[in-house]
Design a protein around this motif. Structure first.
Motif, mmCIF file in Angstrom:
data_model
loop_
_atom_site.group_PDB
_atom_site.id
_atom_site.type_symbol
_atom_site.label_atom_id
_atom_site.label_comp_id
_atom_site.label_asym_id
_atom_site.label_seq_id
_atom_site.Cartn_x
_atom_site.Cartn_y
_atom_site.Cartn_z
ATOM 1 N N SER A 1 42.808 50.310 35.600
ATOM 2 C CA SER A 1 42.635 49.848 35.947
ATOM 3 C C SER A 1 42.946 47.770 35.452
ATOM 4 O O SER A 1 42.348 48.627 33.944
ATOM 5 N N GLU A 2 43.083 46.856 35.083
ATOM 6 C CA GLU A 2 42.874 46.129 34.300
ATOM 7 C C GLU A 2 41.368 44.612 35.583
ATOM 8 O O GLU A 2 42.640 44.418 36.817
ATOM 9 N N TRP A 3 41.107 44.537 34.883
ATOM 10 C CA TRP A 3 40.510 43.343 35.881
ATOM 11 C C TRP A 3 39.435 42.242 35.423
ATOM 12 O O TRP A 3 38.524 42.533 34.526
#
Length: 126
Positions: free
Chosen positions: A78-80
């Motif tokens: 994931s990326e955030w």
């Protein structure tokens, strides 16, 4: 992004906690000086060796973790908010913020994360 977060911290200190502006800035400077002296920047290093990704866990609070890139499912990548997180089936996790790295290294890391996020049939790692 870093300047924005410092501005938000100063705003919160002055408006919510009613700390005078000068003291709020002093607190932020002392916090920054503490982190600059106390944090070992080598704990931010990310290494890709063959099919193994080694890097920080929960940013820099513990020893680096190693992940088998062949054991990473796209749903565990994931990326955030300028950061990324990758875990394998054993629960080992590597996570960091892109801003910790040089611009050319960010491009490489983003490419790796993008490939890991693709379904296994089209992803090529290594």
């Amino acid at each position: 992004m870093s300047s924005l977060s410092i501005g938000i911290v100063i705003y919160c200190l002055t408006q919510w906690l009613q700390i005078p502006y000068g003291w709020a800035v002093f607190i932020v400077v002392i916090r920054t000086a503490f982190w600059a002296c106390a944090v070992d920047i080598h704990k931010f290093d990310v290494y890709v060796d063959g099919r193994t990704l080694t890097g920080p866990t929960l940013i820099f609070t513990s020893q680096p973790a190693s992940i088998d890139l062949g054991d990473v499912d796209p749903e565990f990548v994931s990326e955030w908010m300028g950061g990324f997180s990758v875990h394998d089936s054993t629960g080992s996790e590597v996570m960091a913020h892109y801003r910790y790295y040089l611009p050319e290294d960010r491009v490489i890391l983003r490419g790796l994360i993008e490939r890991l996020r693709q379904p296994r049939s089209t992803a090529s790692v290594g």
